[in-house]
Design a protein around this motif. Structure first.
Motif, short mmCIF file in Angstrom:
data_model
loop_
_atom_site.label_atom_id
_atom_site.label_comp_id
_atom_site.label_asym_id
_atom_site.label_seq_id
_atom_site.Cartn_x
_atom_site.Cartn_y
_atom_site.Cartn_z
N GLY A 80 -3.62 43.16 2.09
CA GLY A 80 -4.76 43.71 2.79
C GLY A 80 -4.40 44.39 4.10
O GLY A 80 -5.21 45.11 4.68
N HIS A 81 -3.18 44.17 4.62
CA HIS A 81 -2.74 44.83 5.86
C HIS A 81 -1.94 46.07 5.52
O HIS A 81 -1.18 46.06 4.55
CB HIS A 81 -1.82 43.92 6.67
CG HIS A 81 -2.45 42.66 7.13
ND1 HIS A 81 -3.13 42.56 8.32
CD2 HIS A 81 -2.51 41.43 6.57
CE1 HIS A 81 -3.56 41.34 8.46
NE2 HIS A 81 -3.20 40.62 7.42
N GLU A 84 -2.98 44.90 16.83
CA GLU A 84 -3.28 44.84 15.39
C GLU A 84 -2.52 45.95 14.69
O GLU A 84 -2.21 46.96 15.31
CB GLU A 84 -4.78 45.04 15.17
CG GLU A 84 -5.61 43.77 15.17
CD GLU A 84 -5.29 42.83 14.01
OE1 GLU A 84 -4.85 43.32 12.95
OE2 GLU A 84 -5.46 41.61 14.16
N GLY A 85 -2.29 45.79 13.40
CA GLY A 85 -1.78 46.89 12.60
C GLY A 85 -0.37 47.30 12.96
O GLY A 85 0.53 46.50 12.93
N VAL A 129 0.70 41.25 11.31
CA VAL A 129 -0.21 40.80 10.25
C VAL A 129 -0.72 39.41 10.57
O VAL A 129 -0.09 38.66 11.33
CB VAL A 129 0.48 40.77 8.86
CG1 VAL A 129 0.79 42.17 8.38
CG2 VAL A 129 1.74 39.92 8.90
N HIS A 130 -1.88 39.05 10.01
CA HIS A 130 -2.43 37.71 10.16
C HIS A 130 -1.93 36.81 9.05
O HIS A 130 -1.83 37.25 7.91
CB HIS A 130 -3.96 37.76 10.05
CG HIS A 130 -4.62 38.15 11.33
ND1 HIS A 130 -4.58 37.36 12.44
CD2 HIS A 130 -5.34 39.26 11.66
CE1 HIS A 130 -5.24 37.96 13.41
NE2 HIS A 130 -5.71 39.13 12.97
N SER A 168 0.69 31.44 4.57
CA SER A 168 0.10 32.24 3.50
C SER A 168 -0.48 33.51 4.11
O SER A 168 -1.15 33.47 5.14
CB SER A 168 -0.96 31.45 2.74
OG SER A 168 -2.04 31.15 3.58
N LEU A 169 -0.18 34.62 3.45
CA LEU A 169 -0.67 35.92 3.88
C LEU A 169 -1.53 36.41 2.73
O LEU A 169 -1.00 36.78 1.69
CB LEU A 169 0.54 36.84 4.10
CG LEU A 169 0.25 38.27 4.50
CD1 LEU A 169 -0.07 38.36 5.97
CD2 LEU A 169 1.46 39.14 4.17
N ALA A 170 -2.83 36.32 2.91
CA ALA A 170 -3.76 36.48 1.78
C ALA A 170 -3.34 35.50 0.69
O ALA A 170 -3.29 34.31 0.93
CB ALA A 170 -3.80 37.93 1.31
N GLU A 171 -2.98 36.01 -0.50
CA GLU A 171 -2.58 35.11 -1.59
C GLU A 171 -1.07 34.84 -1.61
O GLU A 171 -0.58 34.07 -2.41
CB GLU A 171 -2.97 35.75 -2.94
CG GLU A 171 -4.46 35.97 -3.11
CD GLU A 171 -5.23 34.67 -3.03
OE1 GLU A 171 -4.90 33.75 -3.82
OE2 GLU A 171 -6.13 34.54 -2.19
#
Lengths: 265, 363
Positions: free
Chosen positions: B256-257, B290-291, B299-300, B318-321
Motif C-alpha cells: 500500500g506504500h 511520509e512516503g 513506511v508504516h 508486519s507491513l500490511a500482510e
C-alpha cells in the motif's frame, strides 16, 4: 557407578552355567586321559611322546594352518579393501561366495575337488597343497567376516584419501594405515582360520589321508586303537591352540595405539 | 599467470550433473572459498582438484603444469577433512611426520619439521598423544599441521570446522586464516556456512546445482549479489512481494506504500516483483515524514515480536500482510520496540534488490 559393581545373581548364574558347559567336556577328557581303572597315570602321554609320528603330524598341521592363514589373508585383505573403496556394489556377490562353504558339505566338496584336481593342469590331489587351498576356501567366511567388520569400523575411505594426499600409494596405505588399524580384525580372523585348519578332519582324510598325515587324522588313527591316547591328544591339541591364541593376542596388543584388542572387538 | 587454473571442469554421477563448466583462476597465496548448499558440487570440485575424483571434462593446471590425470599421491596437495582423518595408530607427532617419512626425509629433518608444525599449532605438549586422547579442535589442528608439514603447493580444506562446536569453530577459523597468511599458502576452503566464508576468504565462489553463481570478494558477494540465488543464500533477506507502479521513476507499491528503488526498472508497469531487503538496512525512525525523500523510503509497520540475539536485536514486523525482519544494534540505552506498537520504518532507496524468478541474473 554403584549399579555396575552390584552383585547380580542372575548374571553370575549365566556365567557359571557357561563355564560349566565349556569346561566339563574338557575336564572329562583330561580325566579320562589320565586314568587307568581306578588309578591316575600319565602312561597315555608317555606313549604318545615316544611316538615320532605324532610330532610329524603336529608339524604338518601347524604348517598347514599357518599357510592357510597367510593365504587367506593375502586373498581376503586386499580384495575386501579394494571392494570397500572402489567396488561396493560387488559386496553382495562376495558375501554369497563366502556362504558357499557352509552350504556345501565337506564330503561333497572333497569329491568335487578330487574330480577336478586328480588330473588336468593342476594334479594336486593327495598333496598338501590341495589341503591349503581347500582350507582357504572352507575358512573364507571366518576371515571375510572378521576383516569386513574391522574395515567397516574404521573410516577406510577418508583414511585412504588422507594417506594419498600425503603421498602414499596403495601398498603404503595398506601397510602403514589400514593394516595397523584393522589389526584386531586380522587377529581374530587369523585365530578362527588357524584353529579351524588345525582341527579339520574330513577334507584331510579324504583328499590326502595317510599320504601326509595331519594331526586330526593322526588322532583318529590313534583313537581307533587306544581311546585314552586319543583323549590325551585332544588335551594336547587344546593346549597348542590355546598357546598359539595367547601368543597372537599378546603380540597384537603390543602394537602402538591399539588398546585392549580382544576377539570380541 | 594464475597459480591454479580450473578450466571447464565437468563431472556427472549417472544422469545428475555434479559440476558443470567450472572455471576458476586462483592466485598464489590466495584463500578462495567454495560456498553453497549441500549437493551444490563444491566438495566434488574440491575432490577433483585433490585427485580423489576424476573429471569427465576440463583441465586442472597448477603452477603451470597440467595435473588433470596425475594420481592424488603425486599432486603435492595437502588436504584437511571434516572428520579429521587422523591415523588412529600413530601419535600426534607421527601423524604430522607421516608425509615427510613418505617423502624419505631424514629422521632429524622430520623431527625438526614436526616440532615446527607443533609450535605453529601450539600443541607441543600433545606430541606423544594418540588421536583418541585429544579433543576435536586439537585433532583438526593436528590434521592441518599434518597437511602442511610436507610443504604442499596447495591446501584444500573440506568443511574442516563443521564437526566442531561454535566457540572452537570461531577460534579455529581465525587460526586457520592466520596460519594460511603466515605461510602464504594457496588455499581452497569448502563450506556451507556463509559466516565462515565471509570472514576468512579473499574471494568466495558461490555455487548452486553444480554451477558457479558468482565469484567475488566477501564484500561484493554480500553487498552486490548478481543472482537471485546469491542474494537469498547470503545473509538474511526479507523477500517482500511488490508491484511496479512507475518503472521509469523506479517506483513500486509495497503493502500500500509507494516506495522508490534506485534507478529505472527494466520490468514494465504492473509487473509483480519481489523486493529483497536486508534486515540491517531497515531502521525504526521517529520523524514525521511520509512516503519518499531523496534518499530514503518511509513506511508504516506494526511490531509483532522482539528477540534479543546478543549484539543484535531482531524485530519482526508486519507491513500490511507482509512479514519482515529488522536488525538493530543492541546497547544499554536502546529503547526496545513494544509488540503491538505502530512504528515508522525507513530504508535507503538503493538498499533494495529487485528479484524476479529464482536463479536469474539481477539486472
Amino acid at each position: 557407578m554403584r549399579k555396575i559393581t552390584q552383585f547380580r545373581p542372575g548374571g553370575s548364574l549365566v556365567l557359571v552355567l557357561f563355564a560349566v558347559y565349556m569346561l566339563v567336556p574338557l575336564l572329562a577328557t583330561l580325566n579320562f586321559s589320565l586314568t587307568l581303572g581306578e588309578n591316575y597315570t600319565t602312561v597315555a602321554y608317555e606313549k604318545l611322546l615316544r611316538n615320532e609320528a605324532l610330532f610329524e603330524a603336529l608339524w604338518h598341521s601347524l604348517l598347514l594352518a599357518t599357510l592357510t592363514v597367510l593365504g587367506s589373508l593375502i586373498l581376503t585383505l586386499p580384495t575386501l579393501y579394494w571392494v570397500q573403496l572402489k567396488l561396493p556394489q560387488a559386496k553382495p556377490l562376495l558375501e554369497f561366495f563366502t556362504l558357499l562353504p557352509f552350504i556345501v558339505p565337506p564330503i561333497v566338496m572333497a569329491l568335487g575337488l578330487i574330480r577336478i584336481y586328480s588330473s588336468g593342469p593342476f594334479p594336486i590331489t593327495g598333496t598338501p597343497q590341495i589341503l591349503v587351498f581347500s582350507y582357504m576356501m572352507v575358512s573364507l567366511p571366518f576371515m571375510f567376516r572378521a576383516i569386513d567388520n574391522a574395515l567397516q569400523s574404521i573410516d577406510t575411505h577418508t583414511l585412504t584419501e588422507a594417506a594419498q594426499s600425503l603421498g602414499a600409494g596403495t601398498f603404503t596405505t595398506l601397510r602403514y594405515i589400514i593394516i595397523p588399524n584393522i589389526l584386531p580384525g586380522i587377529v581374530s580372523g587369523s585365530l578362527l582360520v588357524f584353529s579351524s585348519a588345525l582341527a579339520e578332519f574330513a577334507l584331510a582324510n579324504l583328499l590326502v589321508g595317510s599320504a601326509w598325515t595331519t594331526f586330526p587324522v593322526f588322532v583318529s588313527n590313534v583313537g581307533r586303537a587306544d581311546g585314552r591316547q586319543a583323549a590325551a591328544l585332544a588335551v594336547i591339541s587344546f593346549v597348542i591352540t590355546w598357546l598359539v591364541s595367547i601368543t597372537i593376542l599378546w603380540s597384537a596388543n603390543r602394537a602402538p595405539g591399539q588398546n585392549n584388542i580382544s576377539l570380541n572387538r | 599467470m594464475s597459480f591454479l587454473v580450473l578450466n571447464q571442469l565437468k563431472k556427472a554421477f549417472g544422469t545428475a550433473l555434479a559440476v558443470d563448466n567450472f572455471e576458476l583462476e586462483v592466485a598464489k597465496g590466495e584463500l578462495v572459498t567454495f560456498l553453497g548448499p549441500s549437493g551444490c558440487g563444491k566438495s566434488t570440485t574440491l575432490r577433483i582438484i585433490a585427485g580423489f575424483e576424476t573429471c569427465d571434462g576440463g583441465q586442472i593446471w597448477m603452477n603451470q603444469q597440467e595435473i588433470t590425470h596425475l594420481p592424488a599421491n603425486r599432486r603435492k596437495i595437502g588436504m584437511v577433512f571434516q572428520s579429521y582423518a587422523l591415523f588412529p595408530n600413530m601419535t600426534v607427532a607421527e601423524n604430522i611426520g607421516f608425509g615427510l617419512k613418505l617423502a624419505k626425509e631424514k629422521p632429524p629433518i622430520i623431527k625438526k619439521r614436526v616440532n615446527e608444525m607443533l609450535s605453529l599449532i601450539r600443541l607441543e605438549v600433545l606430541a606423544q598423544r594418540y588421536p583418541h586422547q585429544i579433543s576435536g579442535g586439537q585433532a583438526q589442528r593436528v590434521a592441518l599441521a599434518r597437511a602442511l608439514a610436507p610443504q604442499p603447493q596447495l591446501l584444500l580444506l573440506d568443511e574442516p570446522l563443521s564437526a566442531l562446536d561454535a566457540l572452537i569453530r570461531r577460534s579455529l577459523r581465525a587460526e586457520i586464516r592466520q596460519i594460511q597468511q603466515q605461510l602464504g599458502i594457496t588455499t581452497i576452503f569448502v563450506t556451507h556456512d556463509q559466516e565462515e566464508a565471509l570472514s576468512l576468504s579473499d574471494r568466495i565462489v558461490v555455487m548452486n546445482q553444480g554451477r558457479i553463481e558468482q565469484i567475488g570478494t566477501p564484500f561484493e558477494i554480500y553487498n552486490y549479489p548478481t543472482t537471485n540465488f546469491v542474494a537469498s543464500f547470503i545473509g538474511t533477506l526479507n523477500m517482500l512481494p511488490a508491484r511496479v507502479t512507475n518503472a521509469a521513476k523506479g517506483e513500486i507499491n509495497l503493502g500500500g506504500h509507494t516506495v522508490r528503488v534506485a534507478g529505472p526498472l527494466s520490468q514494465s508497469d504492473n509487473t509483480e516483483i519481489t523486493l529483497a531487503l536486508r534486515p540491517e538496512n531497515l531502521k525504526i525512525v521517529e520523524v514525521e515524514e511520509e512516503g519518499l525523500s531523496a534518499t530514503e523510503n518511509f513506511v508504516h509497520a506494526k511490531v509483532k515480536e522482539v528477540s534479543l540475539l546478543g549484539a543484535v536485536v531482531r524485530v519482526r514486523l508486519s507491513l500490511a500482510e507482509v512479514l519482515l525482519e529488522l536488525d538493530m544494534f543492541n546497547s544499554r540505552h536502546l529503547t526496545l520496540p513494544v509488540p503491538g506498537a505502530e512504528v515508522k520504518l525507513s530504508f535507503p532507496i538503493d538498499s533494495g534488490l529487485i528479484l524476479t524468478k529464482p536463479n536469474t541474473t539481477i539486472p
